[in-house]
Design a protein around this motif. Structure first.
Motif, PDB file in Angstrom:
ATOM      1  N   MET A   1     -17.139  45.884  -4.679  1.00 59.49           N
ATOM      2  CA  MET A   1     -16.555  44.713  -5.191  1.00 59.49           C
ATOM      3  C   MET A   1     -15.325  44.171  -4.869  1.00 59.49           C
ATOM      4  N   ASN A   2     -14.553  44.845  -4.042  1.00 58.10           N
ATOM      5  CA  ASN A   2     -13.325  44.348  -3.687  1.00 58.10           C
ATOM      6  C   ASN A   2     -13.428  43.244  -2.814  1.00 58.10           C
ATOM      7  N   ALA A   3     -14.722  43.194  -2.209  1.00 57.39           N
ATOM      8  CA  ALA A   3     -15.172  42.117  -1.310  1.00 57.39           C
ATOM      9  C   ALA A   3     -14.835  40.838  -1.777  1.00 57.39           C
ATOM     10  N   SER A   4     -14.964  40.601  -3.180  1.00 55.25           N
ATOM     11  CA  SER A   4     -14.603  39.575  -3.839  1.00 55.25           C
ATOM     12  C   SER A   4     -13.012  38.972  -3.972  1.00 55.25           C
ATOM     13  N   LEU A   5     -12.135  39.718  -3.533  1.00 53.81           N
ATOM     14  CA  LEU A   5     -10.744  39.583  -3.632  1.00 53.81           C
ATOM     15  C   LEU A   5     -10.402  38.368  -2.693  1.00 53.81           C
ATOM     16  N   PRO A   6      -9.521  37.724  -2.860  1.00 53.97           N
ATOM     17  CA  PRO A   6      -9.423  36.221  -1.966  1.00 53.97           C
ATOM     18  C   PRO A   6      -8.797  36.904  -0.464  1.00 53.97           C
ATOM     19  N   TRP A   7      -8.243  37.922  -0.269  1.00 54.41           N
ATOM     20  CA  TRP A   7      -7.667  38.423   1.057  1.00 54.41           C
ATOM     21  C   TRP A   7      -9.012  39.215   1.637  1.00 54.41           C
TER      22      TRP A   7
ATOM     23  N   SER B   1       1.723  34.116   3.726  1.00 50.41           N
ATOM     24  CA  SER B   1       0.856  35.053   3.939  1.00 50.41           C
ATOM     25  C   SER B   1      -0.073  35.030   2.902  1.00 50.41           C
ATOM     26  N   TYR B   2      -1.533  35.292   3.116  1.00 53.56           N
ATOM     27  CA  TYR B   2      -2.560  35.653   2.401  1.00 53.56           C
ATOM     28  C   TYR B   2      -2.746  36.804   1.812  1.00 53.56           C
ATOM     29  N   LYS B   3      -1.955  37.835   2.495  1.00 53.42           N
ATOM     30  CA  LYS B   3      -2.213  39.285   2.303  1.00 53.42           C
ATOM     31  C   LYS B   3      -0.799  40.095   2.746  1.00 53.42           C
ATOM     32  N   ILE B   4       0.020  40.577   1.693  1.00 55.93           N
ATOM     33  CA  ILE B   4       1.066  41.302   1.954  1.00 55.93           C
ATOM     34  C   ILE B   4       0.681  42.637   1.132  1.00 55.93           C
ATOM     35  N   GLU B   5      -0.142  43.585   1.517  1.00 59.40           N
ATOM     36  CA  GLU B   5      -0.075  44.962   0.768  1.00 59.40           C
ATOM     37  C   GLU B   5       1.206  45.766   0.837  1.00 59.40           C
ATOM     38  N   SER B   6       1.124  46.737  -0.332  1.00 60.60           N
ATOM     39  CA  SER B   6       2.245  47.422  -0.765  1.00 60.60           C
ATOM     40  C   SER B   6       2.474  48.371   0.690  1.00 60.60           C
ATOM     41  N   ARG B   7       1.794  48.738   1.425  1.00 58.28           N
ATOM     42  CA  ARG B   7       1.966  49.880   2.550  1.00 58.28           C
ATOM     43  C   ARG B   7       2.622  48.907   3.601  1.00 58.28           C
ATOM     44  N   TYR B   8       2.414  47.581   3.633  1.00 57.73           N
ATOM     45  CA  TYR B   8       3.137  46.696   4.936  1.00 57.73           C
ATOM     46  C   TYR B   8       4.738  46.882   4.612  1.00 57.73           C
ATOM     47  N   LEU B   9       5.141  47.068   3.481  1.00 57.75           N
ATOM     48  CA  LEU B   9       6.556  47.275   2.944  1.00 57.75           C
ATOM     49  C   LEU B   9       7.241  48.662   3.152  1.00 57.75           C
ATOM     50  N   PHE B  10       6.372  49.385   3.817  1.00 55.97           N
ATOM     51  CA  PHE B  10       6.667  50.751   3.833  1.00 55.97           C
ATOM     52  C   PHE B  10       8.323  51.185   4.169  1.00 55.97           C
TER      53      PHE B  10
ATOM     54  N   SER C   1      -4.208  31.930   9.953  1.00 58.43           N
ATOM     55  CA  SER C   1      -4.271  30.486  10.298  1.00 58.43           C
ATOM     56  C   SER C   1      -5.046  29.829   9.484  1.00 58.43           C
ATOM     57  N   PHE C   2      -6.478  30.071   9.533  1.00 62.46           N
ATOM     58  CA  PHE C   2      -7.221  29.185   8.555  1.00 62.46           C
ATOM     59  C   PHE C   2      -6.736  29.278   7.055  1.00 62.46           C
ATOM     60  N   TYR C   3      -6.312  30.440   6.800  1.00 62.63           N
ATOM     61  CA  TYR C   3      -5.756  30.209   5.244  1.00 62.63           C
ATOM     62  C   TYR C   3      -4.626  29.189   5.105  1.00 62.63           C
ATOM     63  N   ILE C   4      -3.676  29.235   6.063  1.00 62.17           N
ATOM     64  CA  ILE C   4      -2.619  28.439   5.890  1.00 62.17           C
ATOM     65  C   ILE C   4      -3.065  26.870   5.860  1.00 62.17           C
ATOM     66  N   LYS C   5      -3.994  26.443   7.018  1.00 60.67           N
ATOM     67  CA  LYS C   5      -4.338  25.105   7.334  1.00 60.67           C
ATOM     68  C   LYS C   5      -5.471  24.749   6.231  1.00 60.67           C
ATOM     69  N   GLN C   6      -6.272  25.407   5.594  1.00 60.73           N
ATOM     70  CA  GLN C   6      -7.260  24.916   4.954  1.00 60.73           C
ATOM     71  C   GLN C   6      -7.410  25.457   3.422  1.00 60.73           C
ATOM     72  N   ARG C   7      -7.102  26.660   3.192  1.00 62.38           N
ATOM     73  CA  ARG C   7      -7.043  27.051   1.825  1.00 62.38           C
ATOM     74  C   ARG C   7      -5.705  27.519   1.184  1.00 62.38           C
ATOM     75  N   PHE C   8      -4.762  27.191   1.812  1.00 65.49           N
ATOM     76  CA  PHE C   8      -3.390  27.483   1.066  1.00 65.49           C
ATOM     77  C   PHE C   8      -3.173  26.553  -0.323  1.00 65.49           C
ATOM     78  N   ASN C   9      -3.075  27.435  -1.259  1.00 65.33           N
ATOM     79  CA  ASN C   9      -2.645  26.668  -2.696  1.00 65.33           C
ATOM     80  C   ASN C   9      -1.695  27.082  -3.462  1.00 65.33           C
ATOM     81  N   PRO C  10      -0.699  26.476  -3.761  1.00 61.96           N
ATOM     82  CA  PRO C  10       0.797  26.870  -4.204  1.00 61.96           C
ATOM     83  C   PRO C  10       0.417  27.922  -5.368  1.00 61.96           C
TER      84      PRO C  10
END
Length: 479
Positions: A429-435, A308-317, A224-233
């Motif tokens: 270091m993956n902590a710096s990924l946007p999601w 969505s800010y995060k759709i990882e490959s395993r979510y499309l199992f 919700s925060f991503y869509i309202k505050q940080r969404f960038n096309p």
């Protein structure tokens, strides 16, 4: 017929071996650490609350809790349930492919793609719920097709499969919604009406849990925060590009090639388009209802990527078995034997290279790092761990003498204890990924390093490079 039986048996043995190979020797990664920690250290009430807050139903983790109580919590034991579901997925994929594919050539192609795919192998070697979800989805879609075609009246079996599939929680919602959207387009079929009713009843039974995870889980708040505050096309297009490339290349066994072209936008986009077109071409070769189902799932699965800010490959199992079937059908339609052989040989070499990378480069470095720190750390030292949620997987391996301090981004340290003579800074270091943490994680990492080497006047003595390369370990000592 005997010849094909021997071929299928040989291939099945190979695919089981690939899923068993190094099952217990790869270190747990972050998400597997959560599985172990919740199943081992939390009581049932705490486990349920913890998993609902994380956006998951607790049932897999409750099962895992029972499992580790019976069989222990080694890497092999934790992953064994996923391995078993992976083996059964191979067997039941044969049934599904025989249901929708008419020729033995296309069935064999689909079986090879499904069985040798690093994506499927990965799900079978991960202490998470996705392997079970794949198995249940194959069960479910096979029974679904039988009922629609009037080959069975197995509504009770179908009801049980829907309920069990929905027990996987949020990861089951999208494939469940797509299934019902397809049924709404076929409501003139009496069997489709009955299936919709069954689906709605099963969903209603679990609706309080679905409401809980979507209304109160922290990931719902992040979305919700991503869509309202940080969404960038522009940023969102980059996400879509990355996740689609990751999913298609991993499923097809081309991840090694995909990584090399990731920053070459045209080439990586071309790979996504080629694999997508191959799927669509294969899907159009079927008659209804298979053609509509395959196209429905493929096209509607793209929708979450748009916001969505995060759709990882395993979510499309759930697309995994469909991809194997449609790619096989597309390959079968190639008339030229030379072109067919070139594609198969090239693909086979890339898959072999990808499997070599998969088995030789650890997915996680936490075991390697903890073993090093077990022998290097002293009582008068601390380990500063960032991000703090890595503590679950780190604590699985770390048995050393130093105190572990979990860095809280909302309450950053400003000093260190006077009797502490050394601080090991462990930074995933993956902590710096946007999601994960994005720019704030970059700031926290910079702050910690500046604090230790600047304000607190610690001296940076050494850096430990992990084989995986996504975790940084720095050792600061008193100057």
């Amino acid at each position: 017929m005997k010849k094909y039986r021997i071929i299928y048996t040989s291939l099945f043995t190979l695919f089981v071996f690939l899923r068993l190979l190094k099952l217990g020797s790869h270190s747990l990664w972050v998400d597997e650490g959560f599985s172990w920690y919740t199943a081992t250290y939390l009581n049932i009430t705490e486990l349920i609350k913890n998993r609902l807050a994380a956006g998951h139903f607790p049932f897999y983790f409750l099962f895992l809790k029972l499992w580790v109580n019976l069989f222990g919590a080694s890497e092999l034991s934790l992953r064994l349930p996923s391995f078993l579901t992976g083996v059964f997925s191979i067997l039941f994929f044969i049934i599904l492919s025989r249901k929708v594919l008419s020729s033995e050539k296309s069935r064999l192609l689909a079986f090879v793609i499904f069985g040798i795919s690093p994506y499927g192998i990965g799900l079978s070697q991960e202490a998470r719920m996705y392997g079970m979800a794949v198995l249940l989805f194959i069960f479910l879609i096979t029974e679904f097709l039988k009922i629609l075609k009037g080959e069975t009246q197995g509504y009770k079996i179908y009801s049980l499969l829907v309920f069990l599939f929905l027990l996987n929680g949020s990861i089951a919602l999208l494939p469940f919604v797509i299934l019902n959207l397809y049924l709404l387009f076929t409501l003139n079929n009496q069997r489709a009406k009955k299936l919709v009713i069954i689906n709605m009843v099963c969903f209603a039974l679990l609706s309080p849990l679905f409401y809980t995870i979507f209304a109160h889980s922290r990931f719902s708040r992040i979305e919700s925060f991503y869509i309202k505050q940080r969404f960038n096309p522009g940023e969102q297009l980059n996400f879509i590009h990355y996740w689609l490339l990751d999913f298609f290349s991993e499923t097809a066994g081309l991840s090694g090639f995909a990584v090399s072209i990731l920053n070459l936008g045209f080439l990586s986009l071309s790979l996504i388009l080629i694999l997508s077109v191959a799927y669509i071409v294969g899907a159009t070769k079927f008659n209804n209802p298979e053609r509509r189902i395959f196209l429905f799932y493929f096209l509607l699965s793209i929708i979450p990527f748009l916001f969505s800010y995060k759709i990882e490959s395993r979510y499309l199992f759930y697309l995994f078995p469909f991809l194997a079937i449609c790619w096989a059908k597309s390959l079968e339609s190639i008339k030229s034997k030379k072109i067919f052989l070139v594609i198969i040989i090239t693909w086979g070499l890339m898959v072999c290279n990808n499997l070599y990378i998969y088995y030789t480069i650890p997915k996680s470095s936490w075991g390697e790092i903890a073993e090093y720190l077990n022998s290097q750390t002293q009582k008068d030292e601390q380990i500063w761990l960032f991000p703090r949620f890595c503590y679950t997987v780190f604590s699985y391996y770390y048995k050393g003498k130093a105190e572990v301090v979990k860095i809280n981004p909302a309450n950053l340290p400003t000093t260190a204890k006077k009797d502490i003579n050394g601080i090991w800074y462990v930074h995933w270091m993956n902590a710096s990924l946007p999601w994960v943490g994005g720019k704030h994680a970059v700031y926290v990492n910079s702050y910690i390093k500046n604090l230790l080497s600047g304000n607190l006047k610690f001296k940076n003595r050494k850096v430990f490079p992990s084989q995986r390369g996504n975790t940084e370990v720095l050792h600061f000592i008193r100057d």
